[in-house]
Design a protein around this motif. Structure first.
Motif, mmCIF file in Angstrom:
data_model
loop_
_atom_site.group_PDB
_atom_site.id
_atom_site.type_symbol
_atom_site.label_atom_id
_atom_site.label_comp_id
_atom_site.label_asym_id
_atom_site.label_seq_id
_atom_site.Cartn_x
_atom_site.Cartn_y
_atom_site.Cartn_z
ATOM 1 N N GLY A 396 0.623 -0.829 0.533
ATOM 2 C CA GLY A 396 -0.325 0.186 0.058
ATOM 3 C C GLY A 396 0.438 0.894 -0.355
ATOM 4 O O GLY A 396 0.532 2.215 -0.726
ATOM 5 N N ALA A 397 1.734 1.281 0.473
ATOM 6 C CA ALA A 397 2.332 2.619 0.836
ATOM 7 C C ALA A 397 4.106 2.576 -0.546
ATOM 8 O O ALA A 397 3.940 3.815 -0.906
ATOM 9 C CB ALA A 397 3.589 2.656 2.406
ATOM 10 N N THR A 398 3.366 1.538 -0.783
ATOM 11 C CA THR A 398 4.163 1.736 -2.162
ATOM 12 C C THR A 398 3.629 2.687 -3.498
ATOM 13 O O THR A 398 4.104 2.380 -5.139
ATOM 14 C CB THR A 398 5.763 0.841 -2.459
ATOM 15 O OG1 THR A 398 4.922 -0.173 -2.657
ATOM 16 C CG2 THR A 398 6.934 0.910 -1.344
ATOM 17 N N SER A 399 2.502 2.171 -3.160
ATOM 18 C CA SER A 399 1.524 2.019 -4.789
ATOM 19 C C SER A 399 1.031 3.192 -4.197
ATOM 20 O O SER A 399 -0.161 2.823 -3.998
ATOM 21 C CB SER A 399 0.883 0.913 -5.473
ATOM 22 O OG SER A 399 0.196 0.999 -5.846
ATOM 23 N N PRO A 400 0.321 4.315 -5.040
ATOM 24 C CA PRO A 400 -0.527 5.098 -5.103
ATOM 25 C C PRO A 400 -1.972 4.957 -5.331
ATOM 26 O O PRO A 400 -2.970 5.052 -4.260
ATOM 27 C CB PRO A 400 -0.184 6.406 -5.839
ATOM 28 C CG PRO A 400 0.963 5.711 -6.702
ATOM 29 C CD PRO A 400 1.739 4.847 -6.164
ATOM 30 N N TYR A 403 -2.792 2.051 -2.794
ATOM 31 C CA TYR A 403 -3.173 3.141 -1.230
ATOM 32 C C TYR A 403 -4.883 3.927 -1.239
ATOM 33 O O TYR A 403 -5.306 3.418 -0.280
ATOM 34 C CB TYR A 403 -1.816 4.453 -1.572
ATOM 35 C CG TYR A 403 -1.953 4.561 0.136
ATOM 36 C CD1 TYR A 403 -1.557 4.611 0.951
ATOM 37 C CD2 TYR A 403 -2.676 6.421 0.080
ATOM 38 C CE1 TYR A 403 -1.682 5.005 2.979
ATOM 39 C CE2 TYR A 403 -2.742 6.891 1.501
ATOM 40 C CZ TYR A 403 -2.034 6.247 2.709
ATOM 41 O OH TYR A 403 -1.709 7.450 3.347
ATOM 42 N N GLN B 29 0.824 11.642 -4.552
ATOM 43 C CA GLN B 29 0.993 10.228 -4.125
ATOM 44 C C GLN B 29 1.513 9.801 -3.202
ATOM 45 O O GLN B 29 2.400 8.979 -2.966
ATOM 46 C CB GLN B 29 1.305 9.816 -5.376
ATOM 47 C CG GLN B 29 0.495 9.507 -6.504
ATOM 48 C CD GLN B 29 0.998 9.570 -8.267
ATOM 49 O OE1 GLN B 29 1.660 8.656 -8.557
ATOM 50 N NE2 GLN B 29 0.033 9.138 -8.797
ATOM 51 N N THR B 31 2.373 8.465 0.588
ATOM 52 C CA THR B 31 2.021 7.843 1.735
ATOM 53 C C THR B 31 2.424 7.451 2.799
ATOM 54 O O THR B 31 1.843 8.375 3.792
ATOM 55 C CB THR B 31 2.088 6.342 0.748
ATOM 56 O OG1 THR B 31 2.920 5.998 1.039
ATOM 57 C CG2 THR B 31 1.749 5.698 0.047
ATOM 58 N N CYS B 32 3.748 6.662 3.318
ATOM 59 C CA CYS B 32 4.172 7.392 4.337
ATOM 60 C C CYS B 32 5.835 6.616 4.789
ATOM 61 O O CYS B 32 6.573 5.887 3.456
ATOM 62 C CB CYS B 32 3.724 5.662 5.084
ATOM 63 S SG CYS B 32 3.887 5.013 6.707
ATOM 64 N N ILE B 49 9.795 1.262 0.703
ATOM 65 C CA ILE B 49 8.814 2.228 1.119
ATOM 66 C C ILE B 49 9.872 3.517 1.290
ATOM 67 O O ILE B 49 9.280 4.706 1.046
ATOM 68 C CB ILE B 49 7.844 1.982 2.916
ATOM 69 C CG1 ILE B 49 7.191 1.198 2.669
ATOM 70 C CG2 ILE B 49 7.196 3.357 2.558
ATOM 71 C CD1 ILE B 49 6.947 0.659 4.161
ATOM 72 N N TYR B 52 10.835 4.934 -2.506
ATOM 73 C CA TYR B 52 9.263 5.584 -2.585
ATOM 74 C C TYR B 52 9.548 7.016 -2.521
ATOM 75 O O TYR B 52 8.890 7.556 -2.770
ATOM 76 C CB TYR B 52 7.706 4.536 -2.913
ATOM 77 C CG TYR B 52 6.561 4.928 -2.978
ATOM 78 C CD1 TYR B 52 6.376 4.765 -4.022
ATOM 79 C CD2 TYR B 52 5.673 5.950 -2.164
ATOM 80 C CE1 TYR B 52 5.092 5.568 -4.792
ATOM 81 C CE2 TYR B 52 4.659 6.042 -2.668
ATOM 82 C CZ TYR B 52 4.210 6.359 -3.751
ATOM 83 O OH TYR B 52 2.998 7.157 -4.072
#
Lengths: 448, 231
Positions: A396-400, A403, B29, B31-32, B49, B52
């Motif tokens: 989830g955190a590396t694919s918008p 996510y 885009q 995220t975390c 992560i 990214y």
């Protein structure tokens, strides 16, 4: 110990008396420490110097051990090297057996807890009297120490009063002076009767071969000078180059441990008196392995002051016994898996919020909470649920797209849920969890 | 966390920075930062992560976030990960430009410790551990808060003591995390504050979790929301 870590934690946190005892005791140590180091720059400067000294010794450890050993032998001490806990126990027992000694007094030593000396000697009919007040209380109660420098920290005066009433037959009292007096009276004779005195060692000065013993009660000097034989068990890393480095260390050790400018007594023992013997056992028991571990070697800098315990919010709630070995608190959560290394010890580095109070308090600048974090990365990942959870999280955190999709689904689902917060597993049993905000747009102004 | 649960804190941060004349870009885009995976010992997942994240923030003049914990992850811990070459270069470039927590950016970087905010109320401030022990920000939030003229300061005992959140710690050791959060909530209630604030959403969510469970109507607001009031 058959209880699991979680069971030990549970037992500690549901015990309000224990919570109160820890809160009171650690708070007072912290306050004293803060008064001393109210200028952070001074503390920073001193502990940087202390760090440098310890790093220098540990980086040249084998040379320093050789130097210290030669100096101690020149002074007339007998020096032994014990590779394992079993070796250390056997060496000590042999010294006692050869001299037909069945009765010893013991000054406070965490290393003897580490090598589980007492049960070993007791099983061989050696009668041991702990002479440190805290250790004496613990021995009477049939328990183990819960703190590096304050072994009975988990007990209140009322509990000690009841214990002394039962075991020593004195009238119940919570008066600290009367309780201390009662212990003192019983111990006096023991010092005179004992065939040997056993101690640990805060430091050994490599140049002069002096053994340094720090204390507040005076029991150590009695334990090691009244009997004819003195046996000191010392971690092989507890070396300092000389007296100059000792002066700095004493200031930091004393303040970090108890908030005192200087301890009640500092004993420097250099050679045996006429007709007496001093035996020094340098214990490895996993320290060489730590020494070879570039990332974790810095743990050998530790001078066992207990500041990381006193400053740790987790320790204050779970107490020393929860950690399951001789060394509790942040330093214990590192040393236990690295030195003892039972499978159950793997959980210990996770029992921290990584708040960093330990690293901030450490007088020799060990980055304790960062090391806890590094140990977490070494641990075998055998919890399937966590593995799957982390994979999903990464996805989830590396694919918008994933996510945003996931967030959309959660938002649709939570509309159906009654009540204010989200019913999250585990969390929501004790804490409210907020619902996802109605509207969010992290890319709101990206093109503005 | 900010975007999904407390967007008001993010919006307030933008308002403050724009009030001070800065252009705020919120990379699309994002995220975390990956801290939950990193703190749980998942090297590979947290590295991916992090890479990214660095792609999303590539080219920024400075990075500011209303969270000491996230900033500490990027500033202090990304280095420990086996990042690919371009990510490493971007990280070092950003480290040179500046990766700041909001109050740290305002006070230490911009020299602004007083904003004409109009917030009214009795406020207790919880010191977040990572802000203090990881970033070394000792008093920036306190100065900003105390300089608001209508704000009444409620002294919080043990303000520098961890609230017991610790990310995945709060799930792995839920019982222990709860007693730590309860101790913190006790101190907040004893302080007589109407509002609890702090510089990290995660800590605030954790403490609020206990306060709401107890039915206390102490408002929990992020530092930025208080500072942005009336700007």
């Amino acid at each position: 110990m058959t209880e699991t870590l979680k069971q030990r934690i549970h037992k500690a946190v549901i015990n309000p008396r224990l919570q109160e005892n820890y809160r009171r005791a650690t708070a007072s140590a912290l306050v004293k420490n803060r008064i001393r180091f109210e200028t952070p720059a001074l503390f920073e400067d001193l502990r940087q110097q202390a760090h440098d000294i310890r790093a220098h010794v540990v980086d040249n450890l084998h040379e320093y051990i050789d130097q210290a050993e030669a100096a101690m032998k020149r002074n007339g001490m007998a020096v032994y090297r014990a590779a394992t806990d079993e070796d250390a126990r056997r060496i000590i027992h042999d010294i006692l057996k050869e001299r037909n000694i069945r009765d010893i007094v013991k000054a406070k030593s965490m290393l003897t807890e580490e090598i589980e000396l007492n049960p070993y000697l007791e099983a061989r009919d050696i009668f041991i009297s702990e002479t440190d007040l805290g250790e004496y209380i613990i021995q009477l109660a049939g328990e183990k120490p819960s703190h590096i420098t304050a072994p009975a920290i988990h007990k209140s005066a009322a509990e000690i009063g009841a214990l002394f009433e039962e075991k020593l037959g004195i009238p119940y009292t919570e008066d600290e002076h009367l309780l201390t007096e009662a212990a003192r009276n019983t111990l006096r004779e023991r010092f005179l009767e004992a065939g040997a005195g056993l101690s640990g060692g805060n430091f050994i000065l490599a140049d002069s071969g002096s053994l340094v013993l720090v204390e507040n009660e005076g029991n150590i000097r009695l334990s090691v000078t009244l009997p004819r034989i003195h046996i000191a068990v010392v971690g092989m890393e507890k070396l300092l180059p000389d007296r100059d480095s000792l002066a700095l260390m004493m200031e930091l050790l004393s303040y970090s441990a108890t908030g005192q400018k200087f301890p009640g007594y500092m004993n420097l023992i250099r050679r045996p008196e006429k007709g007496k013997e001093i035996h020094v056992i340098l214990v490895d028991n996993g320290r060489s392995r730590l020494h070879e571990d570039a990332e974790m070697r810095v743990l050998l800098h530790c001078i066992r002051c207990g500041a990381c315990l006193n400053s740790c919010p987790v320790y204050q709630h779970v107490g020393g016994h929860s950690y399951g070995w001789a060394y509790p608190g942040p330093i214990g959560a590192l040393l236990t898996p690295l030195m003892r290394g039972r499978p159950e010890d793997d959980e210990l580095p996770f029992m921290s919020t990584l708040c960093g109070q330990c690293s901030a308090a450490c007088p020799v600048k060990i980055p304790l909470h960062h090391l806890l974090l590094r140990l977490r990365h070494r641990r075998k990942k055998n919890l399937l649920l966590w593995n799957a959870g982390m994979k999903l999280f990464k996805w989830g955190a590396t694919s918008p797209t994933v996510y945003r999709g996931a967030m959309k689904i959660v938002r649709i689902l939570q509309v159906l849920l009654p009540g204010e917060g989200l019913p999250l597993p585990v969390w929501s049993r004790t804490k409210y969890f907020p619902k996802f905000a109605k509207k969010t747009d992290p890319g709101r102004r990206a093109d503005a | 966390m900010v975007a999904e649960f407390f967007p008001a804190a993010g919006e307030a941060s933008c308002r403050i920075l724009e009030y001070l004349g800065h252009e705020v870009v919120i990379p699309e885009q994002q995220t975390c930062c990956g801290q939950p995976a990193y703190n749980s010992g998942y090297t590979r997942e947290s590295t991916q992560i992090a890479e990214y994240w660095l792609e999303r923030f590539a080219g920024a003049d400075a990075v500011v976030a209303p969270s000491g914990s996230c900033i500490s992850m990027v500033r202090n811990h990304y280095d420990a990960l086996p990042l690919n070459g371009s990510s490493q270069r971007e990280l070092h470039r950003l480290q040179e430009r500046g990766i700041w927590e909001l109050s740290e950016f305002l006070v230490q970087q911009l020299g602004v410790d007083c904003l004409p905010s109009t917030f009214r109320g009795k406020v207790a401030y919880h010191q977040s551990c990572h802000l203090r022990n990881e970033l070394g920000v000792l008093d920036a939030p306190q100065r900003l808060l105390k300089n608001i003229s209508g704000l009444e300061w409620a002294e919080l005992q043990d303000a520098d003591r961890c609230c017991g959140f610790g990310g995945t710690f709060s799930i792995k050791f839920a019982e222990l995390s709860t007693v730590m959060a309860q101790a913190k909530a006790d101190r907040v209630m004893e302080s007589g504050a109407e509002v609890l604030t702090g510089a990290d959403i995660s800590c605030l969510m954790n403490i609020e979790g206990i306060l709401k469970k107890r039915g206390k109507d102490i408002r929990v607001l992020h530092l930025a929301e208080i500072l942005a009031e009336g700007l």
